[in-house]
Design an enzyme around this catalytic site. Structure first.
Site, PDB file in Angstrom:
ATOM      1  N   ALA A  51      47.918  36.816  47.125  1.00 56.23           N
ATOM      2  CA  ALA A  51      48.965  37.490  47.888  1.00 56.23           C
ATOM      3  C   ALA A  51      48.484  38.032  49.230  1.00 56.23           C
ATOM      4  O   ALA A  51      49.255  38.114  50.185  1.00 56.23           O
ATOM      5  CB  ALA A  51      49.555  38.623  47.048  1.00 56.23           C
ATOM      6  N   THR A 100      50.286  38.744  53.272  1.00 59.48           N
ATOM      7  CA  THR A 100      50.688  40.083  53.703  1.00 59.48           C
ATOM      8  C   THR A 100      50.798  40.176  55.221  1.00 59.48           C
ATOM      9  O   THR A 100      51.634  40.919  55.744  1.00 59.48           O
ATOM     10  CB  THR A 100      49.712  41.158  53.194  1.00 59.48           C
ATOM     11  N   PHE A 145      50.998  42.655  45.372  1.00 55.09           N
ATOM     12  CA  PHE A 145      51.334  43.335  44.135  1.00 55.09           C
ATOM     13  C   PHE A 145      50.451  44.537  43.850  1.00 55.09           C
ATOM     14  O   PHE A 145      50.940  45.594  43.467  1.00 55.09           O
ATOM     15  CB  PHE A 145      51.251  42.353  42.951  1.00 55.09           C
ATOM     16  N   ARG A 146      49.143  44.409  44.067  1.00 61.21           N
ATOM     17  CA  ARG A 146      48.228  45.395  43.516  1.00 61.21           C
ATOM     18  C   ARG A 146      47.605  46.353  44.537  1.00 61.21           C
ATOM     19  O   ARG A 146      46.889  47.258  44.155  1.00 61.21           O
ATOM     20  CB  ARG A 146      47.100  44.684  42.739  1.00 61.21           C
ATOM     21  N   HIS A 192      51.174  29.268  40.446  1.00 63.32           N
ATOM     22  CA  HIS A 192      52.251  30.087  39.894  1.00 63.32           C
ATOM     23  C   HIS A 192      53.637  29.601  40.297  1.00 63.32           C
ATOM     24  O   HIS A 192      54.615  30.328  40.194  1.00 63.32           O
ATOM     25  CB  HIS A 192      52.049  31.553  40.296  1.00 63.32           C
ATOM     26  N   CYS A 215      68.305  23.904  37.049  1.00 66.05           N
ATOM     27  CA  CYS A 215      69.221  24.328  35.992  1.00 66.05           C
ATOM     28  C   CYS A 215      68.514  24.174  34.652  1.00 66.05           C
ATOM     29  O   CYS A 215      67.929  23.126  34.359  1.00 66.05           O
ATOM     30  CB  CYS A 215      70.485  23.477  36.024  1.00 66.05           C
ATOM     31  N   THR A 226      42.782  37.788  47.484  1.00 68.71           N
ATOM     32  CA  THR A 226      43.052  37.880  46.049  1.00 68.71           C
ATOM     33  C   THR A 226      42.089  38.854  45.391  1.00 68.71           C
ATOM     34  O   THR A 226      40.904  38.890  45.709  1.00 68.71           O
ATOM     35  CB  THR A 226      42.954  36.512  45.357  1.00 68.71           C
ATOM     36  N   SER A 227      42.622  39.629  44.465  1.00 73.84           N
ATOM     37  CA  SER A 227      41.796  40.569  43.703  1.00 73.84           C
ATOM     38  C   SER A 227      41.070  39.877  42.558  1.00 73.84           C
ATOM     39  O   SER A 227      40.204  40.467  41.916  1.00 73.84           O
ATOM     40  CB  SER A 227      42.678  41.691  43.134  1.00 73.84           C
ATOM     41  N   ASN A 284      38.049  39.242  51.669  1.00 74.74           N
ATOM     42  CA  ASN A 284      39.016  40.089  50.979  1.00 74.74           C
ATOM     43  C   ASN A 284      38.809  41.542  51.359  1.00 74.74           C
ATOM     44  O   ASN A 284      37.665  41.996  51.494  1.00 74.74           O
ATOM     45  CB  ASN A 284      38.876  39.934  49.457  1.00 74.74           C
TER      46      ASN A 284
END
Length: 243
Positions: free
Chosen positions: A23, A27, A34-35, A120, A128, A190-191, A213
């Protein structure tokens, strides 16, 4: 030699780069992660985001799921940033062999990257659940409540991997192969806290590992180079040289 010069030297010296990101790559395009301190998991909701983004919650409370999904996940006006663009440039130069991403925003492809393994899933693919018909992210955004297929009235589900759901095995195998064949691994934004995706790094046996990071990761001690700065600002300073 400073860290940017060291990174440049490593990229120049290697020919089979693979990038693994999360993520934090997006940013700088205005998409919340998220974290981090300001991330979604630290914002206040009546139901925690981890619960909302689970398969069980989606099945039991689809209307509440889609309210959160449209508000926080379905970001369609974001533009690729310096990190996305530089990685695409490295691929065009023949240096970067693959991007392995935990992101679902499609910004790597928007920047021009072609070989992208989306662990992901993606907000840009929606099907559908009843008849399998395809719908775009724009079509989902234009609906209200629970989006339903006009053909059969089945619920349209984003091709996003929710908690409790398995990752796509074919995508995983392709990502593993790319990582196994890499001689330089770039890890950024990424963490490395989300499994099984984070566990893919164990398949890297190449020459050098670089971590870009802002916060600590479990592989920092194994890194040949660690740069704790925003990844877009770092990669923007890298010159791409053709093979």
């Amino acid at each position: 030699m400073d860290k940017i010069e060291k990174l440049q030297e490593l990229i120049d010296r290697h020919e089979r780069l693979v990038f693994f990101g999360g993520a934090g790559v997006s940013t700088e395009s205005g998409i919340p992660d998220f974290r981090s301190v300001d991330g979604l998991y630290h914002q206040k909701y009546e139901v925690p985001p981890e619960t909302i983004l689970s398969h069980t919650y989606f099945m039991r409370h689809p209307e509440e799921f889609f309210r959160f999904y449209r508000d926080k996940m379905l970001v369609l006006d974001a533009e690729p940033n310096s990190a996305h663009r530089k990685l695409a440039e490295l691929e065009r130069a023949g240096k970067l062999k693959a991007v392995v991403t935990q992101n679902i925003d499609g910004l790597h492809q928007a920047a021009g990257s072609r070989i992208v393994y989306e662990l992901h899933g993606s907000i840009h693919r929606n099907h559908c659940m009843k008849c399998g018909a395809f719908y775009s992210a724009q079509e989902i955004l234009a609906t209200e409540g629970v989006p339903r297929c006009p053909v059969c009235q089945g619920i349209i589900k984003p091709d996003v991997v929710l908690y409790e759901e398995p990752l796509d095995q074919n995508v995983m195998e392709q990502a593993v192969q790319a990582i196994e064949e890499a001689d330089l691994m770039l890890v950024g934004g990424t963490s490395l806290a989300v499994y099984p995706a984070a566990g893919l790094l164990r398949y890297f046996h190449g020459d050098a590992l670089v971590v870009l990071n802002r916060s600590a990761t479990p592989v920092d001690s194994n890194a040949d180079l660690l740069i704790e700065e925003p990844i877009g600002q770092v990669l923007a300073r890298i010159k791409v040289r053709e093979l």
